[in-house]
Design a protein around this motif. Structure first.
Motif, PDB file in Angstrom:
ATOM      1  N   ASN A  56       0.851  -1.193   0.000  1.00  0.00           N
ATOM      2  CA  ASN A  56       0.000   0.000   0.000  1.00  0.00           C
ATOM      3  C   ASN A  56       0.890   1.248   0.000  1.00  0.00           C
ATOM      4  O   ASN A  56       0.900   2.020   0.959  1.00  0.00           O
ATOM      5  N   CYS A  59      -0.110   4.946   0.978  1.00  0.00           N
ATOM      6  CA  CYS A  59      -0.493   5.368   2.318  1.00  0.00           C
ATOM      7  C   CYS A  59       0.679   6.059   3.005  1.00  0.00           C
ATOM      8  O   CYS A  59       1.572   5.420   3.559  1.00  0.00           O
ATOM      9  N   ALA A 303      -4.506   5.916   2.795  1.00  0.00           N
ATOM     10  CA  ALA A 303      -5.105   5.313   1.598  1.00  0.00           C
ATOM     11  C   ALA A 303      -5.794   4.039   2.056  1.00  0.00           C
ATOM     12  O   ALA A 303      -5.330   2.934   1.780  1.00  0.00           O
ATOM     13  N   TYR A 304      -6.916   4.216   2.763  1.00  0.00           N
ATOM     14  CA  TYR A 304      -7.596   3.055   3.336  1.00  0.00           C
ATOM     15  C   TYR A 304      -8.213   2.178   2.246  1.00  0.00           C
ATOM     16  O   TYR A 304      -8.759   2.660   1.254  1.00  0.00           O
ATOM     17  N   CYS A 308      -6.521  -3.364   4.321  1.00  0.00           N
ATOM     18  CA  CYS A 308      -5.806  -2.894   5.521  1.00  0.00           C
ATOM     19  C   CYS A 308      -6.188  -3.726   6.742  1.00  0.00           C
ATOM     20  O   CYS A 308      -5.394  -3.867   7.680  1.00  0.00           O
ATOM     21  N   CYS A 312      -2.739  -3.983   8.742  1.00  0.00           N
ATOM     22  CA  CYS A 312      -2.272  -2.790   9.458  1.00  0.00           C
ATOM     23  C   CYS A 312      -3.025  -2.608  10.766  1.00  0.00           C
ATOM     24  O   CYS A 312      -4.256  -2.723  10.817  1.00  0.00           O
ATOM     25  N   ALA A 315      -6.113  -0.213  11.135  1.00  0.00           N
ATOM     26  CA  ALA A 315      -7.207  -0.427  10.181  1.00  0.00           C
ATOM     27  C   ALA A 315      -8.567   0.012  10.710  1.00  0.00           C
ATOM     28  O   ALA A 315      -9.333   0.658   9.980  1.00  0.00           O
ATOM     29  N   CYS A 318      -8.749   3.839  10.713  1.00  0.00           N
ATOM     30  CA  CYS A 318      -8.828   4.406   9.359  1.00  0.00           C
ATOM     31  C   CYS A 318     -10.151   4.063   8.689  1.00  0.00           C
ATOM     32  O   CYS A 318     -10.717   4.882   7.959  1.00  0.00           O
TER      33      CYS A 318
HETATM   34  S1  SF4 Z   1      -4.979   1.112   8.013  1.00  0.00           S
HETATM   35 FE1  SF4 Z   1      -4.649   3.302   7.723  1.00  0.00          FE
HETATM   36  S2  SF4 Z   1      -2.476   3.659   8.153  1.00  0.00           S
HETATM   37 FE2  SF4 Z   1      -2.739   1.456   7.871  1.00  0.00          FE
HETATM   38  S3  SF4 Z   1      -2.258   1.131   5.692  1.00  0.00           S
HETATM   39 FE3  SF4 Z   1      -4.483   1.358   5.850  1.00  0.00          FE
HETATM   40  S4  SF4 Z   1      -4.876   3.514   5.509  1.00  0.00           S
HETATM   41 FE4  SF4 Z   1      -2.694   3.298   5.938  1.00  0.00          FE
END
Ligand code: SF4
Length: 386
Positions: A56, A59, A303-304, A308, A312, A315, A318
């Motif tokens: 990603n 992001c 960049a959700y 994610c 991440c 997540a 976001c």
């Molecule tokens: S959850 Fe949020 S910070 Fe993590 S990669 Fe996705 S958009 Fe980016």
């Protein structure tokens, strides 16, 4: 070796730290320390996280937070949106136990899986040293000496460096094997089973993406070693069927390698992202309230996408913000791609119901056609008393 697997879309843990090495980077280091909190040690970034980061690249939020060594799990907790994400303690221990089993005989079984007929004569240099820089230098020296020696050599937990968005990250593959012909092979040891020569495609894919990060880092070292060549086929070692016996499969990571290389090159430099933040911004939960932390997080573009959720720690946070904004990204990247310039759910509904949008726009025309078909279907259903 028992099988050759194709790679679908996951991984083993290794440390990475973000420490600009040259004196010219010192102000960046200070800025990154301010961002995570002066008293907070940089959170190590493993190859799995690096592969997710590369998946990603748009992001900037994740790029900055990972680059600054911010612990995103702790940050998500402080934001009130903890993510049920990461490897369980049980899975972690099972993985370590299996790896210890694979290497318990000094690596001879592992080398046999790679097709080495007499692994007892293989070299196993010590690559331990103080600190990540020292271990990286020791690994580079061991790789150079092994290539010159033209002998089977097994490096157990070497350390490699890879520059990510302008700062070095340190990676620790499970093993690297140097062949007598100068070929280097990365080895990934996973605790998910290989049943009749095949394994869960998603797990193999994730392992391939992680291995591609190692291959990329190995290529940086190999470029300075005469006669060295890094293989784009890695050895994946897993438990055989339902036993604890290791079996191996070759995984071709060329595709993951080119994607990772391209994605990492696309990332904005961390120092540029940090420089664009408002003065005094920090992601340190010990010195800021949840509202202040949320404002700091929002000051960096994200960049959700639904992906994610599996990759991440931020997540849930976001996703909530993305939903509040009515962003079509919450519906998935493919839907986002289909909707062209319509970026919010509200704009999509307005276009579909004729309140906005150019009818000549193919996206708007398709939405109106879909809305008409839906109305027709609902009308027919209502007429039929359904
Ligand atoms: S959850 Fe949020 S910070 Fe993590 S990669 Fe996705 S958009 Fe980016």
């Amino acid at each position: 070796m028992n099988a050759t697997l194709g790679s679908g879309p996951e991984p083993t843990p290794e440390p990475v730290r973000h420490e600009p090495a040259a004196p010219a980077h010192v102000p960046v280091r200070q800025r990154l320390a301010e961002l995570r909190g002066p008293a907070v040690a940089p959170h190590p970034l493993d190859a799995r996280a690096l592969a997710a980061l590369a998946a990603n690249p748009g992001c900037e939020r994740r790029t900055l937070l990972d680059g600054a060594g911010v612990n995103k799990a702790v940050l998500a907790q402080a934001l009130g949106s903890p993510a049920a994400f990461g490897q369980s303690q049980f899975a972690f221990m099972r993985g370590n136990a299996f790896e210890a089993r694979v290497k318990s005989d000094g690596g001879t079984e592992l080398l046999r899986l790679l097709g080495v007929e007499d692994p007892s004569g293989a070299l196993t240099p010590d690559v331990s040293a103080a600190g990540p820089e020292g271990r990286t230098a020791r690994t580079a020296l061991a790789l150079r000496e092994a290539t010159a020696a033209k002998a089977w050599t097994l490096l157990d937990h070497p350390m490699l460096a890879l520059e990510v968005a302008g700062t070095p990250a340190y990676l620790e593959p499970d093993a690297v094997v140097v062949h007598p012909d100068g070929h280097w092979t990365a080895v990934e040891i996973k605790s998910f089973p290989m049943l009749d020569g095949s394994a869960d495609a998603a797990k193999v894919g994730a392992a391939a993406r992680q291995a591609a990060v190692y291959v990329l880092a190995l290529e940086r070292v190999a470029a300075k070693v005469a006669g060295a060549e890094v293989g784009h086929r890695v050895l994946l070692v897993c438990p055989k069927d339902f036993s604890n016996l290791p079996t191996g499969a070759v995984v071709d990571v060329r595709k993951q390698l080119s994607v990772t290389r391209r994605q990492l090159a696309r990332m904005r430099r961390i120092e540029d992202l940090a420089a664009a933040l408002p003065e005094g911004t920090t992601f340190d939960p010990s010195s800021r309230s949840a509202q202040e932390l949320a404002a700091a997080v929002e000051s960096v573009d994200a960049a959700y996408a639904p992906e994610c959720l599996a990759a991440c720690e931020l997540a849930f946070h976001c996703r909530e913000r993305s939903r509040e904004a009515g962003a079509v990204e919450t519906l998935g990247r493919s839907v986002r791609g289909e909707l062209g310039g319509l970026t919010t759910v509200e704009a999509v509904l307005d276009a579909a119901e004729g309140r906005a949008g150019d009818p000549a726009d193919p996206t708007v025309a398709a939405l109106r056609r879909a809305a008409a078909l839906r109305a027709e279907a609902l009308g027919a259903a209502a007429g039929a008393g359904v």
